[in-house]
Design a protein around this motif. Sequence first.
Motif, PDB file in Angstrom:
ATOM      1  N   SER A  71       0.826  -1.364   0.032  1.00 61.02           N
ATOM      2  CA  SER A  71      -0.050   0.093   0.044  1.00 61.02           C
ATOM      3  C   SER A  71       0.821   1.250  -0.132  1.00 61.02           C
ATOM      4  N   GLU A  73       2.291   4.692  -0.218  1.00 61.36           N
ATOM      5  CA  GLU A  73       2.235   5.904  -0.856  1.00 61.36           C
ATOM      6  C   GLU A  73       3.668   6.351  -1.501  1.00 61.36           C
TER       7      GLU A  73
ATOM      8  N   VAL B  45       2.372  14.272   7.273  1.00 65.16           N
ATOM      9  CA  VAL B  45       0.938  14.556   6.535  1.00 65.16           C
ATOM     10  C   VAL B  45       0.108  15.188   7.621  1.00 65.16           C
ATOM     11  N   SER B 121      -2.714   0.591   7.498  1.00 61.42           N
ATOM     12  CA  SER B 121      -1.733   1.224   6.627  1.00 61.42           C
ATOM     13  C   SER B 121      -0.895   0.101   5.957  1.00 61.42           C
ATOM     14  N   LEU B 138      -4.909   0.878   3.144  1.00 61.98           N
ATOM     15  CA  LEU B 138      -4.654   2.266   2.683  1.00 61.98           C
ATOM     16  C   LEU B 138      -3.440   2.696   2.924  1.00 61.98           C
ATOM     17  N   ALA B 139      -3.266   3.772   2.333  1.00 57.54           N
ATOM     18  CA  ALA B 139      -1.709   4.326   2.920  1.00 57.54           C
ATOM     19  C   ALA B 139      -1.667   5.539   3.679  1.00 57.54           C
ATOM     20  N   ALA B 140      -0.471   6.357   3.732  1.00 57.52           N
ATOM     21  CA  ALA B 140      -0.466   7.498   4.836  1.00 57.52           C
ATOM     22  C   ALA B 140      -1.422   8.296   4.659  1.00 57.52           C
ATOM     23  N   THR B 141      -1.807   8.990   3.517  1.00 59.15           N
ATOM     24  CA  THR B 141      -2.684  10.186   3.344  1.00 59.15           C
ATOM     25  C   THR B 141      -3.918   9.955   3.985  1.00 59.15           C
ATOM     26  N   ASP B 142      -4.536   8.676   3.582  1.00 64.12           N
ATOM     27  CA  ASP B 142      -5.762   8.264   4.172  1.00 64.12           C
ATOM     28  C   ASP B 142      -5.862   7.733   5.373  1.00 64.12           C
ATOM     29  N   LEU B 145      -6.073  11.165   7.308  1.00 60.79           N
ATOM     30  CA  LEU B 145      -7.253  11.652   7.415  1.00 60.79           C
ATOM     31  C   LEU B 145      -8.238  10.913   8.317  1.00 60.79           C
ATOM     32  N   ILE B 152     -13.957   7.811   6.373  1.00 59.39           N
ATOM     33  CA  ILE B 152     -13.181   7.404   5.069  1.00 59.39           C
ATOM     34  C   ILE B 152     -14.092   7.517   4.070  1.00 59.39           C
ATOM     35  N   TRP B 153     -13.645   7.925   2.705  1.00 55.20           N
ATOM     36  CA  TRP B 153     -14.507   7.536   1.734  1.00 55.20           C
ATOM     37  C   TRP B 153     -14.257   6.394   0.914  1.00 55.20           C
TER      38      TRP B 153
END
Lengths: 168, 421
Positions: A71, A73, B45, B121, B138-142, B145, B152-153
């Motif tokens: 995953s 980024e 972030v 993550s 998911l990764a860092a930005t999500d 958030l 989360i969307w």
Amino acid sequence: MLNLFNDIKGKARVFGDDINTDQIIQGRYLTLLDYKAMAEHTFEIVRPDFVEIVEQGDIVVAARNFGSGSSREEAPMVLKQVGISCVIAESFARIFYRNAFNIGLPALIVPEITKHVSEGQELHVDLVQGTVLIDETNMELKGSCVPQRMLDLLTAGGAVAWFKQQIS
Amino acid sequence: MGYTLAEKILAAHTEDGKADAGDIIDAAVDFLMVHEVLGSRIIPVLEEMNFEKVWDPSRVLVVNDHWAPAPNAESALIHMKNREFVREQGIKHFGDVECGICHQVLAEQGLVVPGNLIIGSDSHSTTYGAFNAFSTGLAATDSALILATGRIWLRVPESLRFDVTGNLSRRVMSKDLILSIIKELGTDGANYQSMEFHGPTIDEMTVGSRMTICNMSVEAGAKSCIMPINKQVKDWLGERAREREWTAITPDDEAMYIDRITIDLSEDPIEPMVSLPHSPANGEAVSEIDSIEIDQAFIGSCTNGRFEDLKIAADIVRGKKIHRGVRLVVTPASRDTYLAALREGFIETLIEAGAIVTNSTCGACVGGHLGVLGPGEVCVSSSNRNFRGRMGHPDSLVYLASPATVAASALKGVITDPREV
């Protein structure tokens, strides 16, 4: 703002199927906190000379399942860091696709693009229409339009900027 | 009109209670798991977001697992940042370098119950579907958030249903089943989809075997992989999540699936499998491949470093010696797993046979430390990815297999069918 994304220009850097995140940036570099230092190793395994030849604005063109695997980024981040303006693939692994827009790197799905585009060809990309024009052959390829949600993220400058807009 | 497991779980996390495949939803997250990516990527972030407080410090697990304990100053610094964040934010669940791999730790601590929506993550966060939860990586930005908002969307995935009947024969493991499924699907065959597993075979499986399947679903591109609960999961939750309330989720009879795949193991038995370099989808039956000499055999990772994996490996090597020149590296998935295996004598058996038993960490699986491969070296591994360069040098070769096959191969020095030793 959208006109930022209806004529992205750049030279194609062409890759094959299943370019996974370890091929984009190997796991052993993930402890480097500085993206600039990490980006020196972009595509190191599949194309060791990539960081020497890549130019600002270049477009990565790939076949199926680009960005599969981890995953991380860091994968879209190093591409952005070395100056890639857009990634076009026949298909993307879902986490990479999401991560790319989150950090403000456009990604476009265009079926069979690697059959028509060769290394170094100049491309014009319209994300809103989902089209790619190959300069040399004047051939236009039609891909999937980028979903509105993703265009919103790009327009804002990434997911963090988008979030700041939402709360303000 | 009926709903799949993914749709039902996600719908329960939206304000209007709706989540049909293809919808973009805004969902409330039950739990977030982050590892070293917190210190390396998420905190920067958060700083950019002018973040102050975690939405709910009791719904976050932070784990230092990938490089544990730190093999170099860079990872040590990341661990320090994680510890500081945990302290400052009052994070309730923290596993430092001694605890083991995030996915195993989260399950062992009873932090997943049926019906949960969990984000990690880490791409292998699909593992928690073994507990009837919707979970994805998911990764860092999500992750940042979610830390800020708890929301989360998500695009609600279409579901791909598997019904599995029949028994896995002796020394054939759930790893062999999922490797054979990934061979059929390819590395993007379930891209954007939720895999849903049903049938008596899945109902009778141990928690560990179920986790292996859900864990590796991401190698076919899946967003999540969900199973209904079984007795073993109930017992696990009774022991580890006693005080938590939950309701088991089942799909509706009329649920819409993108496809249904039926696997009957009594008609089409599965043999021990091996995925050849450099793709998890390059599966072949071990009995069908040419003799492949190995330098290293690795048993570990969030895929196959659990109690049952160490048990079958110990059973295979008991009273024997591994092949001269082969390194057998065993990395239990967690401290609890390690202790349980130690108490049963598996660790002693493995060491007597010649194994190196390391502390619990991702370690060799990510080419981090404790078993990194040199140029041209060949490793048969119970982990999840055999991408080029994954476990070390770009010219090394990784073959994925079950822990039974890895143990048998360590004895023979060549990739070996575990039914032959």
